[in-house]
Design a protein around this motif. Structure first.
Motif, mmCIF file in Angstrom:
data_model
loop_
_atom_site.group_PDB
_atom_site.id
_atom_site.type_symbol
_atom_site.label_atom_id
_atom_site.label_comp_id
_atom_site.label_asym_id
_atom_site.label_seq_id
_atom_site.Cartn_x
_atom_site.Cartn_y
_atom_site.Cartn_z
ATOM 1 N N LYS A 239 0.838 -1.193 0.000
ATOM 2 C CA LYS A 239 0.000 0.000 0.000
ATOM 3 C C LYS A 239 0.877 1.249 0.000
ATOM 4 C CE LYS A 239 -3.782 -2.196 2.578
ATOM 5 N NZ LYS A 239 -4.658 -2.105 3.768
ATOM 6 N N HIS A 240 0.392 2.289 -0.663
ATOM 7 C CA HIS A 240 1.116 3.559 -0.695
ATOM 8 C C HIS A 240 0.116 4.636 -1.101
ATOM 9 C CE1 HIS A 240 4.009 6.690 -1.681
ATOM 10 N NE2 HIS A 240 4.967 5.926 -1.146
ATOM 11 N N ASP A 241 -0.037 5.650 -0.254
ATOM 12 C CA ASP A 241 -1.065 6.658 -0.546
ATOM 13 C C ASP A 241 -0.497 7.911 -1.204
ATOM 14 O OD1 ASP A 241 0.209 7.990 1.494
ATOM 15 O OD2 ASP A 241 -1.497 7.984 2.874
ATOM 16 N N GLY A 242 0.812 7.876 -1.580
ATOM 17 C CA GLY A 242 1.404 9.032 -2.223
ATOM 18 C C GLY A 242 1.517 10.238 -1.331
ATOM 19 N N GLY A 243 1.678 10.001 -0.039
ATOM 20 C CA GLY A 243 1.668 11.086 0.933
ATOM 21 C C GLY A 243 2.861 12.011 0.838
ATOM 22 N N THR A 244 2.835 13.051 1.665
ATOM 23 C CA THR A 244 3.865 14.087 1.646
ATOM 24 C C THR A 244 4.869 13.958 2.781
ATOM 25 O OG1 THR A 244 2.472 15.576 2.950
ATOM 26 C CG2 THR A 244 2.288 15.697 0.540
ATOM 27 N N SER A 245 4.667 13.007 3.701
ATOM 28 C CA SER A 245 5.587 12.859 4.824
ATOM 29 C C SER A 245 6.833 12.099 4.383
ATOM 30 C CB SER A 245 4.909 12.121 5.979
ATOM 31 O OG SER A 245 4.531 10.826 5.575
ATOM 32 N N GLN A 246 7.881 12.158 5.194
ATOM 33 C CA GLN A 246 9.138 11.523 4.832
ATOM 34 C C GLN A 246 8.973 10.020 4.631
ATOM 35 O OE1 GLN A 246 12.232 11.632 7.773
ATOM 36 N NE2 GLN A 246 13.857 11.192 6.301
ATOM 37 N N ILE A 247 8.128 9.386 5.409
ATOM 38 C CA ILE A 247 7.997 7.936 5.327
ATOM 39 C C ILE A 247 7.465 7.483 3.968
ATOM 40 C CG2 ILE A 247 5.614 7.685 6.176
ATOM 41 C CD1 ILE A 247 6.725 5.399 7.975
#
Length: 395
Positions: A239-247
């Motif tokens: 899973k990957h939501d394309g977020g903006t955090s470093q992780i």
């Protein structure tokens, strides 16, 4: 209460508390086949050692909470399985090279270690070092960490069990289920760069896991002394939501650098974090033909590079056995090629060719996965019709 020692069935030894002193005392009192029951509480372990075939059992996730420090060790035993379940473990600091648990012992002459139904939380840290080619089962756990944390590192850098001199045990070839590492039915959050890093001599089966910002890695014979023996990566969900955090900075879902194996029936989300952009989900590389060359100088490098992508061993000789990739869904972009500057100026296709060293879109002929779930994760009581009473030893 004194324990009854002349019974043929296993006893339960109750530790007085979760402190390392009390747990160590209970382990010392236990015999092979016993359960050491650890009560609820919050404690710290630094140097706990398990070298008996026991079940170390906490009161449950969120109940028995252990902070790990120092070097806690488990040594595989010929007398029976070592099982650890029902704990919440945490570790912080030391970088991903530090470990909370080290598991060792003989590869082929002992029974497995089973780590099951626990919760692990780490920060700026590593967690498991599996210093044996196979025979560790990690199932039904949750793992939570940060972007560069390392949850599991299988690595026998000396190849003490002669894994690379022994025929493969992929799939149903592992007739006992005790020759490979099985990491199955876990949830991983974090470890984008090296959630699991299958390295020297090890035989890794990675299946039915759910991963968020986490990766499967391997090493070849280059900067590592032996290189991964073989791998099976299947039925996992990335899973990957394309977020903006470093992780969310994830460069790959699977990165393979040596040996052979299968990658199939995985569901892989598009790796498109805002920091590093869109990345290929599968990576293949051969560092042994670039800057870290086991064959020596550039002019001595020839195909196949020792233990490179698509190489196997049948007990007598090395042979080309391609990596097979099939049935994966979602976004499955593949990147293969040089990654360390190609200082020798070699042609990549001299060392890696589709159809020879890897096959995309076809299943591996003759391959059958090993039984899932692993039979040793299915715990059962005594098989005799009359159930004996439980013996108790309180430490």
């Amino acid at each position: 209460m004194a324990g009854i020692t002349n019974q043929s069935w296993a006893a339960t030894v109750n530790a007085e508390s979760c402190s390392q002193t009390h747990v160590s005392s209970a382990i010392s009192s236990a015999t092979a086949g016993d359960t050491v029951q650890v009560p609820a509480g919050s404690c710290s372990w630094s140097g706990l050692s398990i070298s008996k075939a026991i079940h170390l059992k906490g009161a449950g996730v969120g109940q028995t909470k252990i902070t790990l420090a120092g070097n806690n060790t488990i040594t595989k035993q010929a007398a029976g399985i070592i099982r650890v379940s029902g704990f919440s473990f945490s570790k912080s600091g030391g970088g991903n090279g530090s470990k909370g648990w080290t598991i060792g012992g003989s590869w082929q002459n002992t029974e497995p270690v089973v780590i099951q139904d626990n919760a692990f939380t780490i920060s700026n840290s590593g967690l498991f070092s599996l210093n044996v080619a196979g025979g560790v089962i990690i199932a039904g756990n949750s793992f939570t960490g940060e972007q560069d944390d390392s949850f599991i590192q299988p690595k026998d850098s000396q190849d003490s069990g002669n894994s690379w001199g022994t025929a493969d045990t992929m799939g149903s070839k592992d007739t006992t289920g005790k020759r490979n590492h099985y990491i199955e039915n876990n949830t991983f959050y974090g470890g984008a760069n090296q959630g699991i890093d299958c390295d020297d001599s090890t035989r890794c089966v990675y299946r039915y896991n759910t991963l968020t910002y986490s990766s499967f890695n391997s090493h070849g014979l280059a900067t590592s002394s032996q290189g991964v023996r073989h791998f099976e990566v299947y039925n996992n969900t990335w899973k990957h939501d394309g977020g903006t955090s470093q992780i969310a900075n994830q460069n790959w879902a699977v990165w393979i650098r040596g040996g052979t194996g299968v990658i199939f029936n995985n569901q892989i989300a598009n790796l498109a974090g805002s920091y590093w952009g869109n990345k290929a989900e599968l990576h293949f590389s051969i560092r042994g033909a670039e800057d870290a060359r086991p064959q020596g100088s550039c002019e001595n490098v020839k195909y196949p590079v020792p233990r490179q992508l698509g190489q196997n061993y049948d007990g007598t000789k090395y042979f080309t056995d391609p990596i097979y990739i099939w049935g994966n869904t979602g976004t499955v972009a593949i990147q293969d090629g040089w990654r360390w500057g190609n200082p020798c100026g070699h042609n990549w296709e001299t060392y890696f060719k589709w159809g020879r060293d890897a096959v995309n879109g076809s299943s591996k002929p003759g391959y059958t996965p090993y039984t899932y779930p692993h039979p040793l994760t299915q715990t059962t009581g005594p098989t005799n019709e009359m159930q004996p009473p439980t013996n108790l030893r309180i430490q």
